[in-house]
Write a protein that holds these residues in place. Sequence first.
Motif, PDB file in Angstrom:
ATOM      1  N   PHE A 198       0.879  -1.179   0.000  1.00  0.00           N
ATOM      2  CA  PHE A 198       0.000   0.000   0.000  1.00  0.00           C
ATOM      3  C   PHE A 198       0.915   1.228   0.000  1.00  0.00           C
ATOM      4  O   PHE A 198       1.781   1.353   0.868  1.00  0.00           O
ATOM      5  CB  PHE A 198      -0.856  -0.056   1.269  1.00  0.00           C
ATOM      6  CG  PHE A 198      -1.717   1.156   1.494  1.00  0.00           C
ATOM      7  CD1 PHE A 198      -2.813   1.416   0.680  1.00  0.00           C
ATOM      8  CD2 PHE A 198      -1.452   2.027   2.546  1.00  0.00           C
ATOM      9  CE1 PHE A 198      -3.622   2.528   0.912  1.00  0.00           C
ATOM     10  CE2 PHE A 198      -2.257   3.141   2.786  1.00  0.00           C
ATOM     11  CZ  PHE A 198      -3.341   3.389   1.964  1.00  0.00           C
ATOM     12  N   LEU A 199       0.746   2.107  -0.986  1.00  0.00           N
ATOM     13  CA  LEU A 199       1.624   3.283  -1.091  1.00  0.00           C
ATOM     14  C   LEU A 199       1.046   4.420  -0.260  1.00  0.00           C
ATOM     15  O   LEU A 199      -0.098   4.831  -0.474  1.00  0.00           O
ATOM     16  CB  LEU A 199       1.745   3.739  -2.549  1.00  0.00           C
ATOM     17  CG  LEU A 199       2.319   2.714  -3.534  1.00  0.00           C
ATOM     18  CD1 LEU A 199       2.517   3.338  -4.908  1.00  0.00           C
ATOM     19  CD2 LEU A 199       3.644   2.143  -3.022  1.00  0.00           C
ATOM     20  N   LEU A 200       1.852   4.911   0.666  1.00  0.00           N
ATOM     21  CA  LEU A 200       1.386   5.979   1.560  1.00  0.00           C
ATOM     22  C   LEU A 200       2.301   7.187   1.395  1.00  0.00           C
ATOM     23  O   LEU A 200       3.431   7.194   1.882  1.00  0.00           O
ATOM     24  CB  LEU A 200       1.421   5.451   3.008  1.00  0.00           C
ATOM     25  CG  LEU A 200       0.917   6.376   4.097  1.00  0.00           C
ATOM     26  CD1 LEU A 200      -0.539   6.773   3.860  1.00  0.00           C
ATOM     27  CD2 LEU A 200       1.028   5.689   5.466  1.00  0.00           C
ATOM     28  N   ASP A 201       1.811   8.202   0.676  1.00  0.00           N
ATOM     29  CA  ASP A 201       2.603   9.419   0.459  1.00  0.00           C
ATOM     30  C   ASP A 201       2.267  10.389   1.585  1.00  0.00           C
ATOM     31  O   ASP A 201       1.143  10.902   1.661  1.00  0.00           O
ATOM     32  CB  ASP A 201       2.268  10.015  -0.907  1.00  0.00           C
ATOM     33  CG  ASP A 201       3.161  11.210  -1.237  1.00  0.00           C
ATOM     34  OD1 ASP A 201       3.661  11.872  -0.293  1.00  0.00           O
ATOM     35  OD2 ASP A 201       3.365  11.483  -2.421  1.00  0.00           O
ATOM     36  N   THR A 202       3.248  10.647   2.447  1.00  0.00           N
ATOM     37  CA  THR A 202       2.994  11.474   3.642  1.00  0.00           C
ATOM     38  C   THR A 202       3.420  12.935   3.451  1.00  0.00           C
ATOM     39  O   THR A 202       3.468  13.684   4.422  1.00  0.00           O
ATOM     40  CB  THR A 202       3.744  10.894   4.872  1.00  0.00           C
ATOM     41  OG1 THR A 202       5.156  11.049   4.668  1.00  0.00           O
ATOM     42  CG2 THR A 202       3.412   9.439   5.108  1.00  0.00           C
ATOM     43  N   SER A 203       3.706  13.331   2.168  1.00  0.00           N
ATOM     44  CA  SER A 203       4.210  14.699   1.923  1.00  0.00           C
ATOM     45  C   SER A 203       3.344  15.755   2.596  1.00  0.00           C
ATOM     46  O   SER A 203       3.851  16.721   3.153  1.00  0.00           O
ATOM     47  CB  SER A 203       4.273  15.012   0.427  1.00  0.00           C
ATOM     48  OG  SER A 203       5.057  14.078  -0.224  1.00  0.00           O
ATOM     49  N   SER A 204       2.024  15.575   2.498  1.00  0.00           N
ATOM     50  CA  SER A 204       1.183  16.595   3.119  1.00  0.00           C
ATOM     51  C   SER A 204       0.330  16.013   4.242  1.00  0.00           C
ATOM     52  O   SER A 204      -0.804  16.436   4.457  1.00  0.00           O
ATOM     53  CB  SER A 204       0.330  17.298   2.059  1.00  0.00           C
ATOM     54  OG  SER A 204      -0.308  16.337   1.280  1.00  0.00           O
ATOM     55  N   MET A 205       0.902  15.035   4.931  1.00  0.00           N
ATOM     56  CA  MET A 205       0.207  14.453   6.103  1.00  0.00           C
ATOM     57  C   MET A 205       1.068  14.689   7.331  1.00  0.00           C
ATOM     58  O   MET A 205       2.295  14.632   7.237  1.00  0.00           O
ATOM     59  CB  MET A 205       0.114  12.931   5.974  1.00  0.00           C
ATOM     60  CG  MET A 205      -0.924  12.423   5.043  1.00  0.00           C
ATOM     61  SD  MET A 205      -0.868  10.601   5.117  1.00  0.00           S
ATOM     62  CE  MET A 205      -2.047  10.228   3.856  1.00  0.00           C
ATOM     63  N   ASN A 206       0.423  14.890   8.471  1.00  0.00           N
ATOM     64  CA  ASN A 206       1.220  14.873   9.694  1.00  0.00           C
ATOM     65  C   ASN A 206       1.295  13.426  10.196  1.00  0.00           C
ATOM     66  O   ASN A 206       0.681  12.520   9.603  1.00  0.00           O
ATOM     67  CB  ASN A 206       0.671  15.863  10.739  1.00  0.00           C
ATOM     68  CG  ASN A 206      -0.734  15.495  11.195  1.00  0.00           C
ATOM     69  OD1 ASN A 206      -1.078  14.319  11.235  1.00  0.00           O
ATOM     70  ND2 ASN A 206      -1.534  16.508  11.528  1.00  0.00           N
ATOM     71  N   ALA A 207       2.033  13.215  11.284  1.00  0.00           N
ATOM     72  CA  ALA A 207       2.265  11.839  11.746  1.00  0.00           C
ATOM     73  C   ALA A 207       0.964  11.161  12.178  1.00  0.00           C
ATOM     74  O   ALA A 207       0.793   9.955  11.985  1.00  0.00           O
ATOM     75  CB  ALA A 207       3.284  11.850  12.879  1.00  0.00           C
ATOM     76  N   ASP A 208       0.013  11.934  12.729  1.00  0.00           N
ATOM     77  CA  ASP A 208      -1.269  11.341  13.153  1.00  0.00           C
ATOM     78  C   ASP A 208      -2.064  10.876  11.938  1.00  0.00           C
ATOM     79  O   ASP A 208      -2.675   9.801  11.946  1.00  0.00           O
ATOM     80  CB  ASP A 208      -2.123  12.377  13.911  1.00  0.00           C
ATOM     81  CG  ASP A 208      -1.574  12.636  15.311  1.00  0.00           C
ATOM     82  OD1 ASP A 208      -0.755  11.822  15.784  1.00  0.00           O
ATOM     83  OD2 ASP A 208      -1.950  13.666  15.902  1.00  0.00           O
ATOM     84  N   GLN A 209      -2.062  11.715  10.888  1.00  0.00           N
ATOM     85  CA  GLN A 209      -2.821  11.341   9.679  1.00  0.00           C
ATOM     86  C   GLN A 209      -2.206  10.100   9.021  1.00  0.00           C
ATOM     87  O   GLN A 209      -2.917   9.225   8.525  1.00  0.00           O
ATOM     88  CB  GLN A 209      -2.839  12.518   8.697  1.00  0.00           C
ATOM     89  CG  GLN A 209      -3.662  13.686   9.202  1.00  0.00           C
ATOM     90  CD  GLN A 209      -3.448  14.967   8.387  1.00  0.00           C
ATOM     91  OE1 GLN A 209      -2.334  15.245   7.921  1.00  0.00           O
ATOM     92  NE2 GLN A 209      -4.500  15.738   8.227  1.00  0.00           N
ATOM     93  N   ALA A 210      -0.872  10.039   9.031  1.00  0.00           N
ATOM     94  CA  ALA A 210      -0.203   8.869   8.450  1.00  0.00           C
ATOM     95  C   ALA A 210      -0.567   7.609   9.242  1.00  0.00           C
ATOM     96  O   ALA A 210      -0.837   6.548   8.661  1.00  0.00           O
ATOM     97  CB  ALA A 210       1.312   9.084   8.450  1.00  0.00           C
ATOM     98  N   LEU A 211      -0.615   7.744  10.573  1.00  0.00           N
ATOM     99  CA  LEU A 211      -0.964   6.584  11.411  1.00  0.00           C
ATOM    100  C   LEU A 211      -2.398   6.132  11.126  1.00  0.00           C
ATOM    101  O   LEU A 211      -2.658   4.934  10.963  1.00  0.00           O
ATOM    102  CB  LEU A 211      -0.801   6.940  12.899  1.00  0.00           C
ATOM    103  CG  LEU A 211      -1.178   5.839  13.888  1.00  0.00           C
ATOM    104  CD1 LEU A 211      -0.217   4.648  13.782  1.00  0.00           C
ATOM    105  CD2 LEU A 211      -1.165   6.354  15.330  1.00  0.00           C
ATOM    106  N   ASP A 212      -3.319   7.079  11.020  1.00  0.00           N
ATOM    107  CA  ASP A 212      -4.722   6.721  10.756  1.00  0.00           C
ATOM    108  C   ASP A 212      -4.854   5.981   9.426  1.00  0.00           C
ATOM    109  O   ASP A 212      -5.557   4.976   9.322  1.00  0.00           O
ATOM    110  CB  ASP A 212      -5.605   7.984  10.706  1.00  0.00           C
ATOM    111  CG  ASP A 212      -5.819   8.569  12.102  1.00  0.00           C
ATOM    112  OD1 ASP A 212      -5.497   7.872  13.087  1.00  0.00           O
ATOM    113  OD2 ASP A 212      -6.280   9.724  12.197  1.00  0.00           O
ATOM    114  N   ALA A 213      -4.156   6.498   8.387  1.00  0.00           N
ATOM    115  CA  ALA A 213      -4.244   5.863   7.068  1.00  0.00           C
ATOM    116  C   ALA A 213      -3.660   4.450   7.111  1.00  0.00           C
ATOM    117  O   ALA A 213      -4.217   3.512   6.521  1.00  0.00           O
ATOM    118  CB  ALA A 213      -3.507   6.718   6.035  1.00  0.00           C
TER     119      ALA A 213
END
Length: 229
Positions: A198-213
């Motif tokens: 699963f590709l997760l691009d965190t460029s415009s995510m904070n760490a909480d948003q990345a964890l949720d995804a």
Amino acid sequence: MPDARPTAMVIAIDGPAASGKGTLSRRLADRLHFAHLDTGSLYRAVGLAVLRAGGNPSDAAQATEAAYALHPETTPLVLADPALRADEVASAASQVAIVPAVREALLAFQRDFAAYPPGNARGAVLDGRDIGTIVCPDADAKLFVTASVEARAERRLKELRERGVPVIYAAVLEDMRERDARDSQRAVAPLKPAADAFLLDTSSMNADQALDAAISFICSKTGLSDHCA
Ligand SMILES: Nc1ncnc2c1ncn2[C@@H]1O[C@H](COP(=O)(O)OP(=O)(O)OP(=O)(O)O)[C@@H](O)[C@H]1O
Ligand SMILES: Nc1ccn([C@@H]2O[C@H](COP(=O)(O)O)[C@@H](O)[C@H]2O)c(=O)n1
């Protein structure tokens, strides 16, 4: 006597430097009560050992000797050394990581950790560059965490400055590009997403948003339901 523990669940997280995979992996492991292994630290430990011996990390024989000198019983202590986080050690790590015999020497430790996570944990999160492709190709869920090279350089710059290291953006960016090229262009176990990651691009995510995804993907992929909400 065979180990009677049920098969551990394995989450494989790969991605380039400063993409946030370590932060994400630690938080996932906390949330799921899994054990966590930062496999980059193993390569850093080999690079650091060569540097401390006054050697050259690009020398395959020196790097291989240092990798085989790491023993499972003492490895947890070695991985706790704060000196591993230095930038010159990151660079040495990516040089020793090119050597196939170094990768071979570190493979069993990583696979054992995944199969028998310490502390009797019911699963393991491993992060690195080749977890989904080589170390644990049968992992229950695989994520490839990315971010633009500029975003990653900004993050590393902030981190280094917070640690009091005097650095400039251009040098961090250059370093990041160099390491990306070495990691993704090497012949053995190059940095790349597994076909089923699963590709997760965190460029415009904070760490909480990345964890949720990540949690939402892992729960749907594995059927895990506790700790998912
Ligand atoms: N989603 C995010 N947004 C902003 N900053 C983040 C995010 N995730 C992590 N960070 C910060 O970015 C820096 C790099 O993150 P982290 O160490 O997790 O990356 P990494 O991919 O494990 O790097 P490396 O491979 O070099 O060890 C850290 O300072 C971390 O706090
Ligand atoms: N599975 C892995 C993990 C790391 N490497 C190499 O080590 C370097 C340092 O890793 P960090 O995650 O601590 O940044 C990295 O640049 C890779 O060259 C690896 O090859 N395989």
